[in-house]
Design an enzyme around this catalytic site. Structure first.
Site, PDB file in Angstrom:
ATOM      1  N   LYS A  19     -13.286   4.486   0.268  1.00 26.28           N
ATOM      2  CA  LYS A  19     -13.690   3.173  -0.231  1.00 26.28           C
ATOM      3  C   LYS A  19     -15.054   3.308  -0.906  1.00 26.28           C
ATOM      4  O   LYS A  19     -15.944   4.007  -0.405  1.00 26.28           O
ATOM      5  CB  LYS A  19     -13.741   2.161   0.910  1.00 26.28           C
ATOM      6  CG  LYS A  19     -12.486   2.133   1.778  1.00 26.28           C
ATOM      7  CD  LYS A  19     -11.215   1.826   0.981  1.00 26.28           C
ATOM      8  CE  LYS A  19      -9.981   1.921   1.859  1.00 26.28           C
ATOM      9  NZ  LYS A  19      -8.733   1.617   1.136  1.00 26.28           N
ATOM     10  N   SER A  53       0.823  -1.214   0.000  1.00 26.68           N
ATOM     11  CA  SER A  53       0.000   0.000   0.000  1.00 26.68           C
ATOM     12  C   SER A  53       0.852   1.256   0.000  1.00 26.68           C
ATOM     13  O   SER A  53       0.352   2.347  -0.285  1.00 26.68           O
ATOM     14  CB  SER A  53      -0.937   0.007   1.210  1.00 26.68           C
ATOM     15  OG  SER A  53      -0.210   0.210   2.416  1.00 26.68           O
ATOM     16  N   ASP A  78      -3.106   3.631  15.235  1.00 25.25           N
ATOM     17  CA  ASP A  78      -3.710   2.343  14.900  1.00 25.25           C
ATOM     18  C   ASP A  78      -3.618   1.433  16.118  1.00 25.25           C
ATOM     19  O   ASP A  78      -2.605   1.441  16.828  1.00 25.25           O
ATOM     20  CB  ASP A  78      -2.981   1.686  13.713  1.00 25.25           C
ATOM     21  CG  ASP A  78      -3.847   0.644  13.015  1.00 25.25           C
ATOM     22  OD1 ASP A  78      -4.333  -0.282  13.686  1.00 25.25           O
ATOM     23  OD2 ASP A  78      -4.042   0.761  11.795  1.00 25.25           O
ATOM     24  N   ASP A  87      -8.319   4.763  18.042  1.00 24.95           N
ATOM     25  CA  ASP A  87      -9.207   4.725  16.882  1.00 24.95           C
ATOM     26  C   ASP A  87      -8.927   5.943  16.012  1.00 24.95           C
ATOM     27  O   ASP A  87      -8.984   7.084  16.488  1.00 24.95           O
ATOM     28  CB  ASP A  87     -10.663   4.736  17.373  1.00 24.95           C
ATOM     29  CG  ASP A  87     -11.669   4.636  16.240  1.00 24.95           C
ATOM     30  OD1 ASP A  87     -11.279   4.824  15.064  1.00 24.95           O
ATOM     31  OD2 ASP A  87     -12.850   4.386  16.521  1.00 24.95           O
TER      32      ASP A  87
END
Length: 349
Positions: free
Chosen positions: A300, A183, A235, A255
């Site tokens: 997304k 990525s 993360d 989060d």
């Protein structure tokens, strides 16, 4: 030359058709889109002479979301032998061009044609130069030949400053072995797409600060660290140990959607798998509150109405920032290294 050919990621032909048809209607260019599923391309067939050229002149390619490359032109059938003579005849009415790109579509058939194109380019380039159709001049139009097979090519034109940065819109980036995940190439391509290369040293400077939301295992963080940017990696998952040893990374187990930086940063990057509406709201907050100066964020996509959804989300972000009195540039592109997503770049002005 009244057909506009647009390359895209296989499976997104419908999105390209919807996008170019919307722009054509807005610009009063009559015509219709068409595409075959999984063909990695779409066409817009203009009904009036000069329609394709007018459409390209009124649109900026960099503002299109789903097309990777475009060219106005026509399909030319090719014989098994002496293809060059046929192409020279087809180019009789074309202007002199300043560069030549031989392209294929992003399909298995296209990949098989790549070897043919590499062998064919040199003799074709020589013949075009001898015929006075090709000169080394960056100001002249680019000649784009897209081969669907060895027996057919789309012969087209595009302005070099209003088309893809790379042949077929595909950057030739090499995966660095030290990076924790593939990525990492998404962020590198985003920088190439959205930031002029001569501005990298100023806008991606050593000593800057960044937040990487959803960072683990650290593919995007690695790109920032590579430029000696100090990163807060957010993360709950583990980060690659090599990044933690770099001295440039602070790992916050939290989060990404509830994290708030202690002070404003130069960059926020995010590649979290989440509903796009929630990600869009997060982008608006970060930019609107002044928590970052620039951001690269992936949205997304849903399974259906993907173009309509992206347009709605971008309009929402723009309206939200305007309501806050914040001026920002907003760009969006489905990059080559993206999959079921698009990449957004925002910068406070």
């Amino acid at each position: 030359m009244n057909t506009l050919l647009l390359h895209c990621r296989p499976g997104f032909e419908g999105e390209v058709c919807a996008e170019i048809a919307e722009h054509a209607a807005r610009l009063d260019v009559a015509g219709y889109p068409r595409a075959k599923p999984q063909s990695a391309c779409a066409e817009f067939v203009c009904s009036e002479a000069g329609g394709a050229e007018r459409l390209m002149r009124k649109l900026r390619f960099s503002q299109l979301i789903f097309p990777r490359q475009w060219a106005r032109g026509e399909y030319v059938p090719l014989p098994e032998t002496d293809r060059i003579t046929v192409l020279l005849d087809a180019l009789a009415g074309f202007p002199v061009c300043g560069s030549l790109w031989l392209e294929v579509l992003d399909t298995n058939e296209g990949k098989e044609l790549s070897t043919f194109c590499r062998k064919f380019e040199k003799p074709l380039r020589t013949a075009l130069s001898k015929a006075g159709k090709l000169k080394d001049d960056a100001q002249l139009p680019r000649l784009l030949l897209t081969f669907r097979s060895g027996r057919e090519a789309f012969v087209g034109l595009a302005e070099p400053d209003n088309s893809a940065l790379w042949p077929m819109g595909i950057p030739r980036l090499k995966f660095p072995r030290e990076a924790p995940s593939r990525s990492t190439l998404k962020l590198e391509e985003a920088w190439h797409q959205f930031i002029p290369r001569h501005q990298w040293d100023a806008r991606l400077a050593p000593g800057m600060t960044a937040v990487d939301l959803g960072a683990a295992p650290g593919g995007w963080t690695w790109q920032l660290v590579r430029r000696e940017i100090k990163v807060t990696a957010v993360d709950n998952g583990p980060m690659a140990e090599s990044l933690m040893y770099s001295g440039f990374v602070e790992h916050q187990r939290a989060d990404g959607f509830t994290f708030k930086p202690r002070r404003p940063v130069n960059w926020m990057v995010c590649d979290i798998v989440e509903k796009p509406a929630r990600t869009a709201a997060m982008i608006e907050t970060w930019m609107g509150e002044g928590w970052c100066q620039e951001a690269v964020v992936n949205l997304k996509l849903p399974m259906k109405q993907r173009y309509a959804e992206v347009r709605k989300l971008l309009a929402r972000i723009e309206a939200g920032l305007k309501g806050r009195g914040v001026k920002a540039s907003i760009a969006c592109k489905q990059l080559y290294h993206d999959r079921e997503e698009v990449t957004c770049h925002l910068r406070r002005l």
